[in-house]
Scaffold this motif. Sequence first.
Motif, PDB file in Angstrom:
ATOM      1  N   SER A  63     -12.790 -22.974   5.407  1.00  0.00           N
ATOM      2  CA  SER A  63     -11.915 -21.799   5.471  1.00  0.00           C
ATOM      3  C   SER A  63     -10.651 -22.007   4.643  1.00  0.00           C
ATOM      4  N   LEU A  64     -10.427 -23.232   4.174  1.00  0.00           N
ATOM      5  CA  LEU A  64      -9.226 -23.518   3.381  1.00  0.00           C
ATOM      6  C   LEU A  64      -9.504 -24.661   2.412  1.00  0.00           C
ATOM      7  N   PHE A  65      -8.979 -24.536   1.203  1.00  0.00           N
ATOM      8  CA  PHE A  65      -8.996 -25.647   0.250  1.00  0.00           C
ATOM      9  C   PHE A  65      -7.561 -26.086  -0.016  1.00  0.00           C
ATOM     10  N   LEU A  66      -7.288 -27.364   0.218  1.00  0.00           N
ATOM     11  CA  LEU A  66      -6.016 -27.972  -0.190  1.00  0.00           C
ATOM     12  C   LEU A  66      -6.319 -28.584  -1.549  1.00  0.00           C
ATOM     13  N   TYR A  67      -5.838 -27.943  -2.596  1.00  0.00           N
ATOM     14  CA  TYR A  67      -6.309 -28.266  -3.947  1.00  0.00           C
ATOM     15  C   TYR A  67      -5.190 -28.917  -4.750  1.00  0.00           C
ATOM     16  N   ASP A  68      -5.428 -30.140  -5.177  1.00  0.00           N
ATOM     17  CA  ASP A  68      -4.407 -30.881  -5.934  1.00  0.00           C
ATOM     18  C   ASP A  68      -4.311 -30.376  -7.372  1.00  0.00           C
ATOM     19  N   VAL A  69      -3.105 -30.050  -7.790  1.00  0.00           N
ATOM     20  CA  VAL A  69      -2.847 -29.830  -9.221  1.00  0.00           C
ATOM     21  C   VAL A  69      -1.697 -30.757  -9.588  1.00  0.00           C
ATOM     22  N   LYS A  70      -2.034 -31.810 -10.288  1.00  0.00           N
ATOM     23  CA  LYS A  70      -1.032 -32.835 -10.612  1.00  0.00           C
ATOM     24  C   LYS A  70      -0.349 -32.542 -11.936  1.00  0.00           C
ATOM     25  N   ALA A  71      -1.117 -31.951 -12.866  1.00  0.00           N
ATOM     26  CA  ALA A  71      -0.561 -31.561 -14.166  1.00  0.00           C
ATOM     27  C   ALA A  71      -1.475 -30.504 -14.772  1.00  0.00           C
ATOM     28  N   LEU A  72      -0.864 -29.534 -15.457  1.00  0.00           N
ATOM     29  CA  LEU A  72      -1.661 -28.531 -16.181  1.00  0.00           C
ATOM     30  C   LEU A  72      -1.927 -28.998 -17.600  1.00  0.00           C
ATOM     31  N   ASP A  73      -0.969 -29.715 -18.165  1.00  0.00           N
ATOM     32  CA  ASP A  73      -1.128 -30.216 -19.537  1.00  0.00           C
ATOM     33  C   ASP A  73      -2.264 -31.247 -19.566  1.00  0.00           C
ATOM     34  N   PRO A  74      -3.300 -31.013 -20.400  1.00  0.00           N
ATOM     35  CA  PRO A  74      -4.472 -31.906 -20.383  1.00  0.00           C
ATOM     36  C   PRO A  74      -4.126 -33.361 -20.690  1.00  0.00           C
ATOM     37  N   ARG A  90      -4.501 -36.552 -18.181  1.00  0.00           N
ATOM     38  CA  ARG A  90      -5.309 -37.721 -18.537  1.00  0.00           C
ATOM     39  C   ARG A  90      -4.475 -39.006 -18.417  1.00  0.00           C
ATOM     40  N   LYS A  91      -3.226 -38.901 -18.854  1.00  0.00           N
ATOM     41  CA  LYS A  91      -2.338 -40.063 -18.811  1.00  0.00           C
ATOM     42  C   LYS A  91      -2.091 -40.533 -17.363  1.00  0.00           C
ATOM     43  N   GLY A  92      -1.939 -39.577 -16.462  1.00  0.00           N
ATOM     44  CA  GLY A  92      -1.611 -39.929 -15.075  1.00  0.00           C
ATOM     45  C   GLY A  92      -2.803 -40.273 -14.213  1.00  0.00           C
ATOM     46  N   THR A  93      -3.976 -39.685 -14.536  1.00  0.00           N
ATOM     47  CA  THR A  93      -5.124 -39.827 -13.627  1.00  0.00           C
ATOM     48  C   THR A  93      -6.353 -40.451 -14.269  1.00  0.00           C
ATOM     49  N   GLY A  94      -6.311 -40.592 -15.609  1.00  0.00           N
ATOM     50  CA  GLY A  94      -7.460 -41.151 -16.315  1.00  0.00           C
ATOM     51  C   GLY A  94      -8.564 -40.132 -16.551  1.00  0.00           C
ATOM     52  N   ALA A  95      -8.334 -38.865 -16.161  1.00  0.00           N
ATOM     53  CA  ALA A  95      -9.407 -37.866 -16.284  1.00  0.00           C
ATOM     54  C   ALA A  95      -8.901 -36.567 -16.890  1.00  0.00           C
ATOM     55  N   ASP A  96      -9.837 -35.854 -17.490  1.00  0.00           N
ATOM     56  CA  ASP A  96      -9.570 -34.536 -18.044  1.00  0.00           C
ATOM     57  C   ASP A  96      -9.399 -33.526 -16.888  1.00  0.00           C
ATOM     58  N   ARG A 149      -1.493 -28.193  -3.989  1.00  0.00           N
ATOM     59  CA  ARG A 149      -0.566 -29.282  -3.623  1.00  0.00           C
ATOM     60  C   ARG A 149      -0.298 -30.152  -4.845  1.00  0.00           C
ATOM     61  N   THR A 150       0.970 -30.415  -5.072  1.00  0.00           N
ATOM     62  CA  THR A 150       1.373 -31.222  -6.223  1.00  0.00           C
ATOM     63  C   THR A 150       2.207 -32.416  -5.760  1.00  0.00           C
ATOM     64  N   PRO A 151       1.691 -33.629  -5.977  1.00  0.00           N
ATOM     65  CA  PRO A 151       2.534 -34.797  -5.713  1.00  0.00           C
ATOM     66  C   PRO A 151       3.603 -34.868  -6.806  1.00  0.00           C
ATOM     67  N   VAL A 152       4.858 -34.866  -6.413  1.00  0.00           N
ATOM     68  CA  VAL A 152       5.934 -34.846  -7.415  1.00  0.00           C
ATOM     69  C   VAL A 152       6.287 -36.285  -7.778  1.00  0.00           C
ATOM     70  N   ILE A 153       5.916 -36.660  -9.000  1.00  0.00           N
ATOM     71  CA  ILE A 153       6.064 -38.054  -9.430  1.00  0.00           C
ATOM     72  C   ILE A 153       7.234 -38.152 -10.415  1.00  0.00           C
ATOM     73  N   PRO A 154       8.283 -38.900 -10.042  1.00  0.00           N
ATOM     74  CA  PRO A 154       9.447 -39.012 -10.929  1.00  0.00           C
ATOM     75  C   PRO A 154       9.049 -39.498 -12.322  1.00  0.00           C
ATOM     76  N   GLY A 155       9.537 -38.766 -13.343  1.00  0.00           N
ATOM     77  CA  GLY A 155       9.270 -39.169 -14.720  1.00  0.00           C
ATOM     78  C   GLY A 155       7.906 -38.752 -15.228  1.00  0.00           C
ATOM     79  N   TYR A 156       7.092 -38.160 -14.366  1.00  0.00           N
ATOM     80  CA  TYR A 156       5.743 -37.745 -14.791  1.00  0.00           C
ATOM     81  C   TYR A 156       5.619 -36.217 -14.809  1.00  0.00           C
ATOM     82  N   ASN A 157       5.802 -35.604 -13.648  1.00  0.00           N
ATOM     83  CA  ASN A 157       5.599 -34.147 -13.595  1.00  0.00           C
ATOM     84  C   ASN A 157       6.747 -33.428 -12.876  1.00  0.00           C
ATOM     85  N   ASP A 158       7.909 -34.097 -12.809  1.00  0.00           N
ATOM     86  CA  ASP A 158       8.994 -33.502 -12.022  1.00  0.00           C
ATOM     87  C   ASP A 158       9.945 -32.631 -12.858  1.00  0.00           C
TER      88      ASP A 158
END
Length: 253
Positions: free
Chosen positions: A164-175, A179-185, A206-215
Motif C-alpha cells: 500500500s506504500l513505497f518508501l522510495y529512495d532518491v539519492k541523486a537525480l544526476d546520473p 554513479r559516484k555515490g552508489t556505484g550504479a546508474d 526519501r533522500t539521505p542528505v549526505i554532506p558534500g554529496y547531495n546537500d
Amino acid sequence: MIPYVFDIKRASTVDGPGVRTAVFFKGCNLDCKWCHNPESKSPGPELALMTEKCIGCGVCKEVCIKTDSCVLCGECAENCPADARKLYGRKYAADELYKIISADIDYYSATGGGVTFSGGECMLYPDFLAEIAEKCAAGGISVAIDTAGSLPWSNFEKVLPYASLFLYDVKALDPELHRKGTGADNSLILENLEKLIGLGKYIIIRTPVIPGYNDGDELERIKKYCTDRGLKHELLPYHAIGESKKAALKAAK
Ligand code: SF4
Ligand code: SF4
C-alpha cells in the motif's frame, strides 16, 4: 529463495506512517559510500565483534566449535556475557515472520501503521517478499516496501498487489553523481519510479542528505522533482554509525 534477515524492529516510528514493524533483509545491489547499515550489504550471515565491549572473559573461545574457519553458528554471540558479539542474518519462514509481525496488529490499527520491508534491498527477493506481503495484506496489515528501486520491473509487479506504500529512495537525480555515490546508474530507478507514479501508488520519496554529496543544488532538484509530481518527500539525516559497524564486521573476520 528465503532471504536472511539482519534485524526486526518492532514499534518503529521512522519507517513509514504510524507504529510499524520494520523487517530488514540482507543483501543490497547498490554500494552507497555513506551506508549506515554495512551489515546489510552481503546476502549471507556475518559475525561482528564490538571490541570496545569485550571484557576478555574467553567464553567465546570455550564455546567455539570451529576447527579452521568460522562456520557462523552464532554460539559465541549467544553466550557472550558482554553482548560484544553479534551474528547478523537469520532465515525466517513466512509463517514465522508473519507471527512476529502480526503480534502488534492492534498498534498498527490504532496508529495507521503496519509492516515495512526494508534492507539492504528487500526487492531482491520478490517471491518471498510477495509471499509474506500477501499474508500481511490478507491479515489486514498495511504493507510498505522500502526500496532503492534498482531492480527489474518484474520484481515490482510481484509485490504491487499487496503493497500500500513505497518508501522510495532518491539519492541523486544526476546520473554521474548517482554513479559516484552508489556505484550504479539511476536510469532504471527513475524509470520504475515513473511507472509507480503512473499507477497512482502511494509513494514517499526519501533522500539521505549526505554532506558534500547531495546537500546543495542536487537536493533542490530532488525537491522540485517531488513537488512537480505531487510526491511527499522526506529527508533522512546522515550519521556516521556505519563506520563503527564496518570496524566490528572486520574485527570478527
Ligand atoms: S567477545 Fe564476549 S565472550 Fe568473547 S572474550 Fe569478549 S566478552 Fe568474552
Ligand atoms: S560463530 Fe564462528 S567464531 Fe562464533 S562460535 Fe561459531 S564458529 Fe566460533
